[in-house]
Structure formats: structure tokens, C-alpha cells
Design a protein around this motif. Structure first.
Motif, PDB file in Angstrom:
ATOM      1  N   ASP A 678       4.617   5.570   4.760  1.00 13.88           N
ATOM      2  CA  ASP A 678       4.399   5.672   3.310  1.00 13.88           C
ATOM      3  C   ASP A 678       3.631   4.462   2.795  1.00 13.88           C
ATOM      4  OD1 ASP A 678       5.735   8.065   3.272  1.00 13.88           O
ATOM      5  OD2 ASP A 678       7.652   7.184   2.642  1.00 13.88           O
ATOM      6  N   LEU A 679       3.990   3.286   3.283  1.00 15.51           N
ATOM      7  CA  LEU A 679       3.296   2.069   2.850  1.00 15.51           C
ATOM      8  C   LEU A 679       1.830   2.090   3.265  1.00 15.51           C
ATOM      9  CD1 LEU A 679       5.920  -0.682   3.662  1.00 15.51           C
ATOM     10  CD2 LEU A 679       4.855  -0.346   1.434  1.00 15.51           C
ATOM     11  N   LEU A 680       1.581   2.510   4.496  1.00 18.26           N
ATOM     12  CA  LEU A 680       0.205   2.525   4.986  1.00 18.26           C
ATOM     13  C   LEU A 680      -0.634   3.571   4.267  1.00 18.26           C
ATOM     14  CD1 LEU A 680       0.930   2.085   8.790  1.00 18.26           C
ATOM     15  CD2 LEU A 680      -0.017   0.398   7.215  1.00 18.26           C
ATOM     16  N   THR A 681      -0.017   4.657   3.848  1.00 16.83           N
ATOM     17  CA  THR A 681      -0.741   5.664   3.075  1.00 16.83           C
ATOM     18  C   THR A 681      -1.242   5.067   1.762  1.00 16.83           C
ATOM     19  OG1 THR A 681       0.590   7.432   4.047  1.00 16.83           O
ATOM     20  CG2 THR A 681      -0.568   7.931   1.993  1.00 16.83           C
ATOM     21  N   GLU A 682      -0.421   4.143   1.183  1.00 16.75           N
ATOM     22  CA  GLU A 682      -0.836   3.482  -0.057  1.00 16.75           C
ATOM     23  C   GLU A 682      -2.071   2.611   0.150  1.00 16.75           C
ATOM     24  OE1 GLU A 682       2.326   1.234  -1.697  1.00 16.75           O
ATOM     25  OE2 GLU A 682       3.757   2.889  -1.685  1.00 16.75           O
ATOM     26  N   THR A 683      -2.251   2.084   1.359  1.00  9.71           N
ATOM     27  CA  THR A 683      -3.391   1.192   1.604  1.00  9.71           C
ATOM     28  C   THR A 683      -4.648   1.942   2.026  1.00  9.71           C
ATOM     29  OG1 THR A 683      -3.004   0.827   3.976  1.00  9.71           O
ATOM     30  CG2 THR A 683      -1.740  -0.525   2.427  1.00  9.71           C
ATOM     31  N   ASP A 684      -4.536   3.218   2.377  1.00  9.46           N
ATOM     32  CA  ASP A 684      -5.681   3.948   2.920  1.00  9.46           C
ATOM     33  C   ASP A 684      -6.900   4.014   2.004  1.00  9.46           C
ATOM     34  OD1 ASP A 684      -4.762   4.331   5.419  1.00  9.46           O
ATOM     35  OD2 ASP A 684      -3.995   6.353   5.099  1.00  9.46           O
ATOM     36  N   PRO A 685      -6.727   4.128   0.664  1.00  8.55           N
ATOM     37  CA  PRO A 685      -7.931   4.147  -0.180  1.00  8.55           C
ATOM     38  C   PRO A 685      -8.797   2.912  -0.032  1.00  8.55           C
ATOM     39  CG  PRO A 685      -6.043   4.938  -1.411  1.00  8.55           C
ATOM     40  CD  PRO A 685      -5.516   4.432  -0.102  1.00  8.55           C
ATOM     41  N   GLN A 686      -8.218   1.796   0.453  1.00  6.48           N
ATOM     42  CA  GLN A 686      -8.989   0.562   0.618  1.00  6.48           C
ATOM     43  C   GLN A 686      -9.357   0.314   2.084  1.00  6.48           C
ATOM     44  OE1 GLN A 686      -5.581  -1.189  -1.726  1.00  6.48           O
ATOM     45  NE2 GLN A 686      -7.167  -2.657  -2.215  1.00  6.48           N
ATOM     46  N   ALA A 687      -9.162   1.332   2.940  1.00  2.25           N
ATOM     47  CA  ALA A 687      -9.292   1.111   4.372  1.00  2.25           C
ATOM     48  C   ALA A 687     -10.708   0.751   4.804  1.00  2.25           C
ATOM     49  CB  ALA A 687      -8.826   2.363   5.134  1.00  2.25           C
ATOM     50  N   SER A 688     -11.715   1.271   4.103  1.00  2.00           N
ATOM     51  CA  SER A 688     -13.085   1.032   4.538  1.00  2.00           C
ATOM     52  C   SER A 688     -13.649  -0.287   4.021  1.00  2.00           C
ATOM     53  CB  SER A 688     -13.983   2.187   4.067  1.00  2.00           C
ATOM     54  OG  SER A 688     -13.961   2.261   2.649  1.00  2.00           O
ATOM     55  N   ALA A 689     -12.902  -0.998   3.201  1.00  2.00           N
ATOM     56  CA  ALA A 689     -13.395  -2.256   2.635  1.00  2.00           C
ATOM     57  C   ALA A 689     -12.355  -3.335   2.880  1.00  2.00           C
ATOM     58  CB  ALA A 689     -13.666  -2.088   1.139  1.00  2.00           C
ATOM     59  N   GLY A 690     -12.684  -4.528   2.437  1.00  2.00           N
ATOM     60  CA  GLY A 690     -11.742  -5.621   2.570  1.00  2.00           C
ATOM     61  C   GLY A 690     -12.001  -6.475   3.786  1.00  2.00           C
ATOM     62  N   PRO A 691     -11.268  -7.580   3.904  1.00  2.16           N
ATOM     63  CA  PRO A 691     -11.479  -8.518   5.007  1.00  2.16           C
ATOM     64  C   PRO A 691     -11.228  -7.888   6.371  1.00  2.16           C
ATOM     65  CG  PRO A 691     -10.159  -9.496   3.250  1.00  2.16           C
ATOM     66  CD  PRO A 691     -10.274  -8.055   2.936  1.00  2.16           C
ATOM     67  N   VAL A 692     -11.914  -8.454   7.371  1.00  3.11           N
ATOM     68  CA  VAL A 692     -11.782  -7.980   8.748  1.00  3.11           C
ATOM     69  C   VAL A 692     -10.329  -8.017   9.199  1.00  3.11           C
ATOM     70  CG1 VAL A 692     -12.302  -8.622  11.133  1.00  3.11           C
ATOM     71  CG2 VAL A 692     -14.131  -8.549   9.428  1.00  3.11           C
ATOM     72  N   VAL A 693      -9.627  -9.096   8.854  1.00  2.24           N
ATOM     73  CA  VAL A 693      -8.227  -9.252   9.274  1.00  2.24           C
ATOM     74  C   VAL A 693      -7.409  -8.050   8.835  1.00  2.24           C
ATOM     75  CG1 VAL A 693      -6.139 -10.612   8.913  1.00  2.24           C
ATOM     76  CG2 VAL A 693      -8.321 -11.764   9.325  1.00  2.24           C
ATOM     77  N   GLU A 694      -7.548  -7.662   7.580  1.00  5.91           N
ATOM     78  CA  GLU A 694      -6.741  -6.553   7.066  1.00  5.91           C
ATOM     79  C   GLU A 694      -7.146  -5.222   7.690  1.00  5.91           C
ATOM     80  OE1 GLU A 694      -6.845  -6.574   2.835  1.00  5.91           O
ATOM     81  OE2 GLU A 694      -5.747  -8.470   2.658  1.00  5.91           O
ATOM     82  N   GLN A 695      -8.436  -5.008   7.920  1.00  6.25           N
ATOM     83  CA  GLN A 695      -8.890  -3.748   8.495  1.00  6.25           C
ATOM     84  C   GLN A 695      -8.267  -3.514   9.869  1.00  6.25           C
ATOM     85  OE1 GLN A 695     -13.159  -3.042   8.278  1.00  6.25           O
ATOM     86  NE2 GLN A 695     -13.325  -4.425   6.533  1.00  6.25           N
ATOM     87  N   HIS A 696      -8.246  -4.549  10.701  1.00  5.30           N
ATOM     88  CA  HIS A 696      -7.721  -4.374  12.064  1.00  5.30           C
ATOM     89  C   HIS A 696      -6.193  -4.325  12.086  1.00  5.30           C
ATOM     90  CE1 HIS A 696     -11.682  -4.593  13.828  1.00  5.30           C
ATOM     91  NE2 HIS A 696     -11.948  -5.627  13.043  1.00  5.30           N
TER      92      HIS A 696
END
Length: 943
Positions: A678-696
Motif C-alpha cells: 500500500d505504501l509503495l502504491t502511494e509512491t508510484d506516481p513519482q516513480a519515473s522522477a526523483g533522485p537516483v537513490v529513491e528510484q532504485h
């Protein structure tokens, strides 16, 4: 509870303690003081009723005689005595025949007959009366312990006060308590008795101060009979100066005007309360000499200050200042015994007639006055901040000095307030703008980015724009934002590459942009390059540059020594402890197995300014510590930090991804994969952007969730996607988002070890270069689970030994589990048991519930024994912690728990704090919900 008594537990407790002492035969006196309306009488009601919040605390087993002095009491001899003894029928015509007036007590009769005119006190004439009253009191105290309560005692007559003094000096051994309540606003005709009371060894003075907003809120709840919003209570407390009498009167006005105790009503409190106070203050100034208003105005400008400064600003003498303060205290404009106003509304009412221009002129005069007197720069600057418009040159100098002082004491937000005013006077000073952005970056990234955009667009000097571009990019990194292609920093990088003398700035900015997820291409040595010594520090060796260099060396160059050197430089650089450079440096140290060092710094960051109560900065500090704690196997603690970070971010209206990723990763290990999804679903709209650390980190967490939920193929696709993304961005660190190791463990579980060899060799090569115990142990584990026979056992044993020397306790447990299972599969139950037992114990202590359950299951299958693990988080608690939590869940307070278990209150608090940390909660209300969690899936180690 009787009367308007809220927030007075400490005062009632003090009275109750003195009553208990009196019951034991140790007489004493309590002088209760406070301004009119502060609640002295109501407090006495509550004390004598014997209850506070439903708990008996009054003078149980004591005879209580209470009297109240009136306005004319001071002129009537012994009127206070008669007020006290009237309830016993000892006053008036019935007094001579009263059975208590026997023996020497009959000498008290002249004092008990009302209307008797007496000359001024004469020792010879009145001594027998004092003896008679003393004998009467002894008779009463011998029958039952006695408490004599005289309210409004500042109005008491001199004869009664002399008798009380006489009684107190002879009361040793009597079961007697005197309580005298007096106003601090009204002077007495004769202060000598009061001085003797105060000097008596058994005297306790209990001052009543203003009520807290919470207590005023309780008072409002009783008055309105419906919920009261905190903002309404806070505004009411401020306007009324915490005086319950004033609050009750104002609420009566508010109710008659139809004002409700909600957010809209909070605004009405200020408006209506301000009008009432302004009217009262205006009437006072009309009655008094003009210099009283001048002194009040000077005090409103200067605040607490020395009389000579007030006199200078008001243009009056020091004697007039003292007289005016006395007048203002009696009128409740000032709090008793000082120069503080009784409330913000009162101070506003004093300043309101001046107008903005006059106030500004007074502020400027006050600043010059204090500056000439050598007062601290920040104190002077406080006045300058209140002056509208651009500061004049002499003001900017003082504001700059104040900013430097604030920075030195570790208060960046205060320093930023002063520098903003300097920037108003020097809008083209881009170095100043850059410094200001650095001060606010750790607490308000949006404000910092706005300042930096202006410098990027307008600064004529490329060096200044380069420094602004680097800081802009690091702020984006901290805030979880990407830098769009073609944006200011990317354009600055293109300019820097054409300037040979700015190569170091170009390298630093290039690395920062890569970390931020920009499309900028790296021109320096990429993955697998030789480790380079830390180079020169551009932009003065600022913490931002050091943190970027540390993260680049760790993630892109796989250069551990270089990374830790830069990380320690970032930690040691001046600046706030909860800033992005420091927290990023701690993450790099943790990647290098220096977790203890990192946690020492992170604990200071969380506990100090910019900690959990500091909004965005607190959220980021807690997220960083949660990330490191999770890596060390402190799973419940990581959950607690991540949840606290989310709360802090929500409070600051910031939507941060990192705390969600940390919480998701920890929830997976604790057996709550559905919550993690559920938490990761909340972050998915930002999945294609943001710092490299967070993407991986997001890709890794999503893969582990899919596996925990039984979707192995989906998990493998995500892990391989993470690997491709790392190769595309040039990431070469083996332990940051180790997709290759997870892929080997998963493929082994899917009976496809042949598909994992390339991944294992890839990771092993990177691990040899990074060369930490965790990296080498992880590589051995990945190779061991896909290697059959003795060679595989040897690699798994190597993994257990290496990971035992690392800070990664959960990884150590996974390796032990893999080794024990391999031994069990080969039929060696005896050798398997110690590894499985150790894995179960270690995983259980870490809070890795699924892994602990799986290890115990295999241990039982191998013929071993171990107490059942329920899969509940309650298993994480010690016996003492379980007992404390059990009583708390039954509704007991901390004090009741301590009494029930026969331990100290501090012990209960320690056990409860530990339980909160282990269970990943912050409040009592969350305990029951958390402990309902039961059961867990089979282990996901796969080895």
C-alpha cells in the motif's frame, strides 16, 4: 472539581502534602498568592472538597474552618477571627455559653463579640485575648487535626493577623495548618505580619500563575459543554493572560455574541477580547498621569528590560518608571513582580493607539538605545525585524551581526530571519542570497529553491551561478525532486565545461545532477574506475560538495576510502546537524559498514534542533536514521522512525518518498508485506522522477513485496529492471540496492541456479572492490545458494562468518538460515541445528518475524527444540515489558502500573519507551492495534 479549577494539580498537591504533614503533628502555614481572578478561591474550594480529577487529595480527617475577609474587614478588630469561627457557633450572643469556651479559652470572648470597638492594639490589653484564642485552637486541634483557611487575607484586620502570628509561633506539635490566600495586587496597611509569616521555617508560598492553553481549554469545555478546538483555547489564554476569571468573563461575552469555540470563534476571541482589553486599558490611561501610558508603551516595545532603558525610551525618570509599574501591576496590565504583560492582547492594546509609523520610530529608537548600551546583536535585531520596509544601512550592519551570532549558536532559522531583512536592502547581493538559501534549505526546501532560481537567472558571475546550481541540485536531492532537462543547473554545467579553471565545480555539479536523476552525462571516470584520492574542495569546501563527492564515490566509483573521507568532511563541516549533507554522509558511512559512527551523528541530528519536531528537517533526519537502523537489523526501531518521519512530513505539508520507502522495506522484513505494498502504491506516481537513490530503492522494495506475496516471477522482473537501471545510470556499489544478490536468492528458490551465475559473478566483483564485511558476506551468500555440494557449503559458511563481522544482523540471520537449511537438506541434522537456532534467535531479536518463524520450523524438523513463536510483535518484548504493556492496555496509568508492579515510575517509563520502539509505535492508542498483528508468511531468504 469545584469552581473554575483546571491545570492546578501541582498547587493542590502542594496543599495536600502540607495537610498530611499537619496531620502528623507538624504545624505549618501556606500563603497562596496571585492576582485577582487567578482562581485562588476556586482552588481552595477544590482542596477543601478533597478532589482533583476525581482523586481524593484534600484534608481528609481534618476539621476545616474557612473564612473570607471583606472590603471593610481591615477596619474591624478580630473580624477575620470571627469569619473563621462563625461556622462553629462561637460568634455573637451564643458564644458565652458555648462548651468550647471553657477554662482559659473564655478569655477569647472579647474577640468573638461583633461590634466591639477597640483601641489600637495594646499588648497588655490584648494578650489575654490572644491566649484565649490560642487555647481555643488547641482544644479544636486536640479533637481533630485542624486547617484554618482565610481567603482574601490581604483585606484582613491587623488584630487577626497578630493572632495568627501568635498562634504560629506557639504551634509546635499541634496538628494545625494555616492557609492564607492573598492578592498580589493589593497592598496591605501593615506588612510586618506578612514578613513574619514568610520568615517562619514552616511557611510555604504557593504562587498561582497563568493557566496553560490546555487548562483554559478545559475551562472552556465546561463553560460551553461542547468540544473546544485548541486554537480557540490558545487564543483565549493569550487574550486573557491565562487568568481564569478574565476568561470566564470574556466567554460570557462571547456566548452572548453567539461565538462558538471553533476555528472561526478563535478569530472572534482576538477581536472581541481585544476590544474589551483596549477599552479597559484606555480607561486606565485616562485615570492615571500621562507618564504611566508612556512607561507602558516603552515596556511594550522593550519587553523585559532595565528601568533606565525604559526611562530613556519613555522620556521619564527612573522613579516615575517604578511608580508606573506599580500602577500597571495593580491594574493587571503587568504580571505581578515584573515587567511582563499579562497577555499578548494587553500588550497589543497598549501599542494599538500609536499607529504603524509611530511604532516603527519607537522600534528604531529602542534598537539604537540597546546597541549603544552594548546589548547582544540578536536582541537589537529583534526590534529591527518589526520595522516595515527596507532597513537603513546602520540597520543592515546590526542584522548581519545578529545573523552571524545565530549561526554560531546553531540557529539557522533565526539567522535566516535576519538575513532576509538584509536582502531587502541589498537585493542584488547574490552571495548573500546563496548564503540565505543554505540556511533555509534544511527546513524549507521550496523557499531555498526560490532563492536559488533567482541567483541562477540573474547572477552575472559564473562561479556564483555554479555554486547556486550545486546547492539547487542538492536541495532537489534532499526534497526528492528531479532537475528537469534544460533547467538552470543543466545550463550552468554546460557553461562550466567550457571553462578550464572551473573543472572541480563542473565535476561536483555533474555528480549532483546525476544523483538527482538528471539526463546530464558523466564525463569523468565511471563504474569500475580506479579509486581516486579526494580532490580539492570547490566553493570553499562546503558540506554540500563533500556530501555529493561522498555519494558519487560510493555509488558511481565504488571507492570506499574516498567516499568515507568525503563523508567525514561533510559531517565535520559547519552547519545544522539535520541538513542533507550530514544525513547523506551518514548514509554513505553506513554503506561502508561504519554504522555505529553514522548512528552517533544521526542520533544527535534527531535529538537536536531540526529533530522530530522540526517539520521537514526532522522528517529527513528520521528517515535517514530509519534507513541505517533497518540496514543494521533494528527493524522495529526503523519502523518507528519511518512513521515518525511521515508524521513530521505531514505536519510540514511535505510529501516525502524516502520515509515511505524505509517503512515499506522494514514492514516487509517484519511480515507485513500487504501494508508495504500500500505504501509503495502511494509512491508510484513519482516513480519515473526523483533522485537516483529513491528510484532504485523503490524498485528493490517493490520486488521484495512481490516475492513476499508469492509472486516470484514479478519479483524477478523488478530485480532485473533494477539491474538494468543501475547499469544505465552508472551505479556500481554492490550493497546499495543489491538486486543481484536478491536475484540469486530468488532464482535458487525457483530451482533455476544456472540463471543466477552471471548475477553472482557481477556482484562478487563489485563486492571485492568495495571490500566491506557486508559486501563480501552478501557475495558469498549469493554464490553459496546457487552452488551445490561442498563448495556451496563452504561459501555459505564464509557468508555467515563475514556477515557476523558486519553490522547487518538480519543479513547474518539469513545466511545462517541458508546454511542450516542446506545442511538439513543434505541430511546433517546435527550440524544444521545450531545454525538454525542462531538464525531464529537473531531474526527474532531483529524483528524479522517471517525469517524467525521459518528458522524455528526447520529447527524443529532437524530435531531441535525452541519455544513457540506466535508471529506477534509481542514476541519482541521482554517479560517485564509485556507486563507493563498488558496493564497499559487494561487502561492503567503509568503511576498505577508502577504501584501494581511495585517498581518506580521511571522504570515503567523506561519499559514503555522500549516497547514503543520495538513495536514501532509512538502513542498508547497504537499499542492495541499493533499487538493484534499475528502470524506471518514463510521466510523469504530463499537460500
Amino acid at each position: 472539581m469545584s469552581g473554575a479549577v483546571f491545570g492546578r494539580d501541582a498547587e493542590i498537591g502542594a496543599l495536600s502534602a502540607r495537610a498530611a504533614t499537619a496531620r502528623a503533628g507538624h504545624s505549618g502555614i501556606v500563603v497562596l498568592t496571585g492576582p485577582p481572578g487567578i482562581g485562588k478561591s476556586s482552588l481552595l474550594d477544590a482542596f477543601l472538597d478533597g478532589h482533583s480529577d476525581g482523586t481524593p487529595r484534600g484534608p481528609r480527617g481534618m476539621t476545616a474552618l474557612r473564612g473570607t475577609c471583606a472590603e471593610d474587614t481591615a477596619t474591624v478588630p478580630y473580624e477575620g477571627v470571627r469569619a473563621l469561627l462563625r461556622p462553629l457557633g462561637l460568634v455573637g450572643e451564643s458564644a458565652p455559653g458555648h462548651p468550647l469556651l471553657r477554662g482559659s479559652a473564655r478569655r477569647a470572648l472579647p474577640a468573638l463579640m461583633p461590634g466591639t470597638d477597640r483601641p489600637p492594639f495594646a499588648h497588655d490589653a490584648d494578650y489575654p485575648v490572644l491566649q484565649g484564642l490560642f487555647s481555643l485552637t488547641v482544644h479544636l486541634a486536640e479533637r481533630h487535626p485542624l486547617v484554618l483557611v482565610l481567603d482574601d487575607a490581604h483585606l484582613c484586620d491587623a488584630y487577626t493577623l497578630r493572632w495568627l502570628d501568635f498562634l504560629l509561633r506557639r504551634a509546635d506539635g499541634l496538628r494545625l495548618l494555616l492557609i492564607l490566600a492573598r492578592s498580589t495586587e493589593a497592598p496591605t496597611a501593615d506588612n510586618a505580619p506578612w514578613a513574619r509569616f514568610a520568615a517562619h521555617p514552616s511557611c510555604t508560598t504557593v504562587p498561582l500563575g497563568p493557566l496553560s492553553p490546555a487548562a483554559v481549554g478545559e475551562l472552556a469545555l465546561r463553560t460551553y459543554g461542547c468540544p473546544v478546538v485548541p486554537s480557540f483555547a490558545a487564543r483565549l489564554a493569550d487574550v486573557c493572560g491565562g487568568n481564569p476569571g478574565n476568561a470566564v468573563r470574556l466567554m460570557a461575552e462571547l456566548r452572548s455574541a453567539g461565538v462558538r469555540p471553533d476555528r472561526d470563534g478563535a478569530r472572534d476571541v482576538a477581536e472581541l477580547g481585544g476590544r474589551l482589553i483596549a477599552s479597559s486599558v484606555k480607561s486606565l490611561f485616562k485615570r492615571e498621569a500621562g507618564w504611566v501610558e508612556s512607561v507602558a508603551t516603552a515596556l511594550a516595545i522593550l519587553g523585559h528590560d532595565l528601568p533606565d532603558h525604559v526611562a530613556s525610551l519613555a522620556g521619564v525618570s527612573a522613579v516615575q518608571v517604578e511608580d508606573a509599574i506599580s500602577v500597571l501591576c495593580r491594574a493587571e496590565v503587568l504580571a505581578p513582580g515584573g515587567t511582563a504583560f499579562t497577555g499578548g492582547g494587553v500588550r497589543a492594546a497598549v501599542l494599538e493607539p500609536l499607529g504603524a509609523a509611530a511604532r516603527a520610530r519607537l522600534r528604531a529608537r529602542a534598537a539604537l538605545l540597546l546597541s549603544d548600551a552594548g546589548r547582544p546583536a540578536e536582541e537589537v535585531a529583534g526590534h529591527l525585524l518589526a520595522i516595515p520596509g527596507a532597513p537603513r544601512p546602520w540597520m543592515t550592519s546590526l542584522l548581519a551581526d545578529a545573523a552571524a551570532t545565530a549561526e554560531d549558536r546553531g540557529a539557522p532559522l533565526d539567522a535566516a530571519r535576519y538575513l532576509r531583512r538584509v536582502l531587502d536592502a541589498r537585493p542584488e547581493d547574490h552571495a548573500l542570497r546563496l548564503r540565505l538559501a543554505g540556511l533555509v534549505a534544511h527546513s524549507d526546501p521550496d523557499a531555498a529553491l526560490a532563492l536559488l532560481r533567482d541567483t541562477l537567472d540573474r547572477a552575472p558571475d559564473l562561479r556564483t551561478r555554479a555554486d547556486a546550481a550545486l546547492r539547487y541540485t542538492t536541495v532537489c536531492l534532499a526534497a526528492g525532486q528531479s532537475v528537469a532537462p534544460g533547467h538552470g543547473p543543466v545550463r550552468v554545467l554546460a557553461e562550466l565545461r567550457s571553462e578550464a579553471g572551473l573543472r572541480e565545480r563542473a565535476l561536483a555539479l555533474e555528480s549532483a545532477l546525476l544523483l538527482a536523476g538528471s539526463s546530464a552525462r558523466r564525463t569523468t571516470a565511471g563504474p569500475g574506475g580506479e579509486e581516486r584520492a579526494p580532490g580539492p574542495r570547490p566553493a570553499g569546501g562546503e558540506a554540500d560538495t563533500e556530501a555529493v563527492s561522498a555519494l558519487t564515490a560510493a555509488l558511481f566509483d565504488n571507492a570506499r576510502d574516498t567516499a568515507t573521507t568525503h563523508a567525514r568532511r561533510a559531517v565535520d563541516a559547519p552547519g545544522p546537524r539535520a541538513s542533507w549533507p550530514v544525513l547523506t554522509a551518514c548514509t554513505v558511512l553506513a554503506l561502508a559498514d561504519e554504522s555505529a559512527e553514522a548512528l552517533t551523528v544521526l542520533n544527535r541530528a534527531v535529538a537536536g534542533p531540526g529533530g522530530p519536531d522540526a517539520g521537514w528537517a526532522g522528517a529527513f533526519a528520521l528517515s535517514a536514521r530509519g534507513l541505517v537502523l533497518h540496514a543494521t537489523g533494528a527493524i522495529p526501531e526503523a519502523i518507528a522512525d519511518a512513521r515518525a518521519a511521515l508524521a513530521a512530513a505531514d505536519e510540514a505539508s511535505q510529501r516525502l518518498v524516502l520515509p515511505r520507502l524505509v517503512l515499506a522495506a522494514a514492514l516487509i522484513d517484519s511480515g507485513e508485506a500487504a501494508g508495504a505494498e500500500d505504501l509503495l502504491t502511494e509512491t508510484d506516481p513519482q516513480a519515473s522522477a526523483g533522485p537516483v537513490v529513491e528510484q532504485h530503492l523503490r524498485l528493490m522494495a517493490r520486488a521484495r513485496v512481490r516475492r513476499a506475496l508469492g509472486d516470484r516471477e514479478g519479483a524477478l522482473r523488478l530485480l532485473l529492471a533494477c539491474g538494468r537501471a543501475q547499469r544505465e545510470t552508472g551505479l556500481a556499489n554492490p550493497v546499495f540496492a543489491p538486486w543481484w544478490a536478491e536475484a540469486c536468492l530468488l532464482l535458487a528458490a525457483m530451482n533455476r541456479p544456472q540463471d543466477a551465475h552471471a548475477h553472482a559473478e557481477f556482484g562478487a566483483e563489485l563486492a571485492r572492490r568495495w571490500s566491506t564485511a557486508y559486501a563480501l558476506g552478501t557475495a558469498a551468500l549469493a554464490r553459496g545458494v546457487i552452488t551445490p555440494g561442498r563448495a556451496g557449503l563452504g561459501l555459505l559458511g564464509e557468508a555467515v562468518d563475514a556477515l557476523a563481522a558486519s553490522p547487518a544482523r538480519t543479513a547474518h540471520a539469513r545466511a545462517g538460515f541458508a546454511l542450516g537449511r542446506r545442511l538439513l537438506d543434505q541430511g546433517d541434522r546435527v550440524k544444521a541445528r545450531p545454525h538454525l537456532r542462531s538464525a531464529a534467535d537473531l531474526a527474532h531479536s531483529c524483528g524479522a518475524v517471517p525469517l524467525a518463524l521459518g528458522a524455528r520450523r526447520l529447527l524443529i524438523a532437524a530435531g531441535g527444540r525452541m519455544p513457540e513463536l506466535t508471529g506477534s510483535r509481542e514476541d519482541l518484548l521482554t517479560g517485564a515489558e509485556r507486563r507493563v504493556v498488558g496493564l497499559v492496555l487494561d487502561g492503567a496509568s503509568n503511576r498505577e502500573v508502577a504501584e501494581s508492579l511495585c517498581v518506580t515510575l521511571r522504570t515503567v517509563e523506561t519499559h514503555l519507551t522500549s516497547a514503543y520502539r520495538k513495536l514501532g509505535v509512538q502513542r498508547r492508542a497504537a499499542l492495541a492495534t499493533t499487538l493484534r498483528t499475528s502470524g506471518a508468511r514463510a521466510p523469504v531468504c530463499g537460500g
